[in-house]
Motif scaffolding. Structure first.
Motif, PDB file in Angstrom:
ATOM      1  N   TRP A 321       0.810  -1.226   0.000  1.00  0.00           N
ATOM      2  CA  TRP A 321       0.000   0.000   0.000  1.00  0.00           C
ATOM      3  C   TRP A 321       0.838   1.269   0.000  1.00  0.00           C
ATOM      4  O   TRP A 321       0.805   2.032  -0.962  1.00  0.00           O
ATOM      5  CB  TRP A 321      -0.952  -0.023   1.207  1.00  0.00           C
ATOM      6  N   GLU A 380      -3.556  -4.289  -2.309  1.00  0.00           N
ATOM      7  CA  GLU A 380      -4.287  -3.455  -3.276  1.00  0.00           C
ATOM      8  C   GLU A 380      -3.671  -3.639  -4.657  1.00  0.00           C
ATOM      9  O   GLU A 380      -2.477  -3.910  -4.780  1.00  0.00           O
ATOM     10  CB  GLU A 380      -4.234  -1.981  -2.865  1.00  0.00           C
ATOM     11  N   HIS A 426      -9.372  -6.170  -1.340  1.00  0.00           N
ATOM     12  CA  HIS A 426      -9.568  -4.749  -1.633  1.00  0.00           C
ATOM     13  C   HIS A 426     -10.591  -4.586  -2.744  1.00  0.00           C
ATOM     14  O   HIS A 426     -10.459  -5.174  -3.812  1.00  0.00           O
ATOM     15  CB  HIS A 426      -8.241  -4.104  -2.066  1.00  0.00           C
ATOM     16  N   LYS A 456     -11.354  -4.105   2.406  1.00  0.00           N
ATOM     17  CA  LYS A 456     -11.299  -2.649   2.416  1.00  0.00           C
ATOM     18  C   LYS A 456     -12.045  -2.175   1.178  1.00  0.00           C
ATOM     19  O   LYS A 456     -11.676  -2.547   0.055  1.00  0.00           O
ATOM     20  CB  LYS A 456      -9.840  -2.182   2.381  1.00  0.00           C
ATOM     21  N   HIS A 496     -13.408   3.133   2.891  1.00  0.00           N
ATOM     22  CA  HIS A 496     -12.745   4.423   2.668  1.00  0.00           C
ATOM     23  C   HIS A 496     -13.650   5.290   1.798  1.00  0.00           C
ATOM     24  O   HIS A 496     -14.380   4.773   0.958  1.00  0.00           O
ATOM     25  CB  HIS A 496     -11.395   4.221   1.983  1.00  0.00           C
ATOM     26  N   GLU A 497     -13.609   6.579   2.037  1.00  0.00           N
ATOM     27  CA  GLU A 497     -14.424   7.578   1.310  1.00  0.00           C
ATOM     28  C   GLU A 497     -15.926   7.375   1.503  1.00  0.00           C
ATOM     29  O   GLU A 497     -16.730   7.893   0.743  1.00  0.00           O
ATOM     30  CB  GLU A 497     -14.104   7.600  -0.203  1.00  0.00           C
TER      31      GLU A 497
HETATM   32  C1  NOJ Z   1      -8.024   5.979  -1.385  1.00  0.00           C
HETATM   33  C2  NOJ Z   1      -7.811   5.223  -0.129  1.00  0.00           C
HETATM   34  O1  NOJ Z   1      -7.917   6.064   0.994  1.00  0.00           O
HETATM   35  C3  NOJ Z   1      -6.455   4.568  -0.207  1.00  0.00           C
HETATM   36  O2  NOJ Z   1      -6.165   3.938   1.018  1.00  0.00           O
HETATM   37  C4  NOJ Z   1      -6.464   3.586  -1.343  1.00  0.00           C
HETATM   38  O3  NOJ Z   1      -5.184   3.049  -1.476  1.00  0.00           O
HETATM   39  C5  NOJ Z   1      -6.832   4.288  -2.667  1.00  0.00           C
HETATM   40  N1  NOJ Z   1      -8.022   5.051  -2.501  1.00  0.00           N
HETATM   41  C6  NOJ Z   1      -7.042   3.302  -3.783  1.00  0.00           C
HETATM   42  O4  NOJ Z   1      -8.188   2.534  -3.521  1.00  0.00           O
END
Ligand code: NOJ
Ligand code: CA
Length: 726
Positions: A321, A380, A426, A456, A496-497
């Motif tokens: 990552w 990822e 991921h 994730k 995330h997001e």
């Molecule tokens: C944003 C995420 O916060 C990050 O952790 C991730 O690696 C990238 N998006 C790609 O998914």
């Protein structure tokens, strides 16, 4: 009971009250104020209807105003509003004092004690159509929500706007980020409320897929401090089937009011009775430490309905990552091409030569995780689609089941299993929630088939359905659907997001963490202010655990010679302290294994630190300045302490009175060296072992942008031989 009313309150059962309501036409039965105090009497709350039947409330703490008389109500689309013309047709109260045990958390047992007032408000002018407002007054604050019971004249309706007001008592200091329908990843600004208009433009820095609110608005959790010493936090709890709330601001009268995230056609919330809004929460105290200790938001969420929670576990992990952000040596994408389609043959792409998620590289990470006791590794960039994943508002970017040609899912899983390590899946959706929902079951089946038990998720980019926002009702329901569906497959989620959390990890305990704020990744994209992490626990973390991804040891990023001139704005030791100050049952050690190998003695703290707790003790705190916390590991006689400061050095005063009395323990203290600070010699630290008891007090120097981390264990007399005392 701590209720008083200037009129006698009827003591009838709820059903009798509803029956009564049906017969009583909306005459003003109780127009006088209804007052209640918190169980410990520190808070006083008052509800009152104005002469024209508008609901109002006020709240004070030890006699100081927290919220001055403020109105409540909602506007409905193409129908009369729920703003005025009300009379109280019923009023019920109760006191609750019980406790519950979260699946994972900062405390093994959480006490839930409050006094409740529920007022039923009917509108004579609208055929006695009625709503209820439920107020819960805890020792640490107030929660209230609107309820819409099933009734003849109210079935389906659309919320045009909610008008919950918070009339603050003065020009408070406020820690704020701009109101935005799509992102929480802003840097915090600290100012007076009155200064927000002049600072808003500067604060609205450019972020991927942002949608700043046009009115003057800030996001919740909104953290404030009054000049008379009150700490006030406004947020929401149990955000379900409703859009997220931001706060409009009047910077001259210091009035905040709810601003709901609209949908693609401008509506706010689609409702069907029985229904209710999320809780609006006001956490308040004259001690900043009480804000961090508050469990009010969790208490306002519903208990989980999951029958079996044994599969939900805390996770300490590493990942392929950080190298995507800093090292410049690897990428999520496999191919050189930047225009790909899901149905094309990805084995025919021209490899870019830098793909990170290869079988070989995964095995290296698995070896490192296994050698150092990590539960899992996040990988990822394993799946097809990353060549053009961003900025195209494209729906079919990922299928979540097809690996790149150089990543062998089965081989990686077999190797990981042989070493007792899990792989975290991921699922980056690139904002295409529609595509993800269509493929969700297949994606979860694939995870089950291949031994993954955590994922994730990510929502980078503009949302599809096009026109929807990350924080609107549609997406709020999407995230919950994903968490709930994942539970059917015994899968844990780290989103995330996604929309900022509101304590739903109580109801959906497999939704174990979220990002939903500016995290460590931004240290590689311009840096975070040293004070950032002294603010986050008072803001973003009020709603729930954050996947902040701490643990960066190589803080000077020019080290990687990738052209950037950036640094992580902390000392190395501050990164250790985050494992305690940034609560999450999911904690990453985000740096590259090679960097951990360079500092094995400091790395020991990350290996040792717990991620799930019996008890937490907030020792010192001031938003924007410093935080010190001690926690007891779940089911173990081990304690961990983390202390951090902003850009200023300080001396932390750390007590140990939470330790069992009359016993000696060994404390290993990781401290900034005298010459360290966040931008010079950040990797200079000292480690010392001392004997501590419940009576010990440590005065510990913390460098500018630095921290302190302590692990405390039991030991034999011979272990303690030769060790100094504090
Ligand atoms: C944003 C995420 O916060 C990050 O952790 C991730 O690696 C990238 N998006 C790609 O998914
Ligand atoms: Ca992010």
């Amino acid at each position: 009971m701590n209720f008083q009313s200037t009129k006698m309150l009827l003591r009838l059962s709820v059903s009798k009250k509803i029956a009564l309501l049906l017969f009583v036409c909306a005459s003003p039965l109780w127009i006088q104020a209804q007052v209640m105090t918190s169980p410990n009497k520190n808070l006083t709350f008052q509800f009152e209807l104005t002469a024209n039947g508008t609901p109002t409330y006020q709240l004070s703490f030890k006699g100081k105003p927290v919220v001055k008389t403020s109105t409540l109500g909602l506007e409905i689309k193409n129908a009369p509003s729920f703003m005025d013309g009300f009379s109280i047709t019923n009023s019920a109260q109760k006191s609750v004092d019980d406790s519950w045990n979260p699946v994972m958390g900062e405390e093994k047992t959480i006490r839930n004690t409050y006094n409740e007032l529920v007022v039923t408000l009917a509108q004579a002018k609208n055929n006695n159509r009625y709503i209820r407002i439920r107020f819960r007054l805890f020792n640490d604050g107030l929660g209230f929500r609107y309820e819409f019971p099933k009734q003849n004249d109210l079935n389906y309706f659309v919320i045009k706007e909610e008008h919950s007001e918070f009339q603050l008592a003065g020009d408070h200091k406020i820690f704020w980020i701009p109101g935005d329908y799509d992102t929480n990843e802003y840097a915090y600004t600290t100012s007076k409320i009155s200064e927000i208009p002049s600072l808003m433009k500067k604060a609205t820095i450019e972020i991927n897929s942002q949608f700043p609110i046009k009115n003057l608005a800030v996001q919740t959790p909104s953290m404030m401090k009054s000049s008379d010493g009150l700490y006030i936090n406004i947020h929401e709890a149990a955000l379900i089937n409703y859009p997220a709330m931001s706060l409009n601001l009047d910077a001259t009268t210091f009035k905040m009011s709810s601003h709901l995230t609209p949908d693609a056609v401008g509506n706010k919330g689609y409702m069907q009775t029985d229904a209710q809004t999320p809780w609006r929460t006001i956490v308040v105290s004259d001690k900043a430490t009480d804000i961090l200790a508050s469990k009010l938001i969790l208490n306002l969420n519903e208990p989980t309905s999951y029958k079996d929670v044994s599969w939900i576990k805390p996770v300490k992990y590493i990942g392929i990552w950080w190298e995507y952000f800093v090292a410049g040596k690897s990428t999520w994408a496999y191919g050189k091409e930047n225009n790909v389609k899901l149905d094309q043959d990805f084995t025919k792409l021209t490899p870019n030569g830098k793909h990170g998620a290869t079988t070989e590289h995964a095995k290296e990470y698995i070896d490192f995780a296994s050698a150092n006791g990590f539960d899992a590794i996040l990988i990822e960039g394993w799946n097809i689609g990353w060549e053009d994943w961003i900025n195209n508002w494209k729906e079919e970017v990922f299928d979540f089941v097809t690996a790149y040609p150089d990543f062998d899912v089965k081989a990686v899983q077999a190797y990981a299993a042989s070493k007792g390590v899990k792989i975290i899946m991921h699922h980056e959706t690139s904002g295409a929630a529609t595509n993800y929902e269509r493929r969700l079951d297949r994606a979860f089946e694939f995870m089950n088939e291949n031994g993954y038990d955590a994922v994730k998720t990510g929502y980078v980019g503009q949302i599809i359905p096009r026109g929807e926002h990350h924080d609107g009702q549609w997406m709020v329901n999407h995230y919950i659907h994903v968490a709930n569906r994942a539970a059917d497959y015994k899968i844990m989620i780290n989103s995330h997001e996604a929309v900022r959390p509101t304590g739903l990890n109580r109801t959906y305990p497999n939704w174990i963490a979220q990002e939903s704020a500016r995290g460590t990744e931004f240290e590689a994209m311009g840096g975070l202010a040293p004070e950032h992490t002294t603010i986050l626990p008072f803001t973003r973390l009020m709603g729930g655990p954050m996947d902040y991804t701490p643990g960066i040891f190589q803080t000077d990023l020019t080290y990687y010679k990738t052209g950037g001139n950036q640094r992580v704005n902390t000392t190395l030791v501050k990164q250790l302290a985050y494992y305690v100050t940034m609560y999450s049952p999911l904690q990453m050690a985000a740096d590259l294994p090679e960097n951990y190998n360079r500092f094995p003695d400091a790395f020991q703290f990350i290996k040792d630190v717990a991620v799930d707790w019996d008890n937490s003790y907030i020792l010192e705190a001031e938003p924007g300045d410093y935080i010190s916390i001690a926690r007891k590991a779940k089911g173990k006689n081990e304690w961990f302490v983390g202390g951090i400061t902003d850009e200023n050095s300080r001396t932390a005063t750390l007590t140990f009175d939470y330790l069992p009395k009359g016993k000696k323990f060994i404390a290993t203290i990781y401290a900034d060296a005298k010459d360290a600070n966040w931008n010079e010699k950040p990797q200079n630290y000292t480690i010392r072992k001392v004997v501590v008891t419940s009576k010990s007090v440590l005065k510990q120097y913390i460098a500018p942008g630095g921290g302190v981390a302590i692990s405390i264990k039991e030991g034999t007399a011979s272990d303690m031989k030769g060790l100094g005392k504090l």
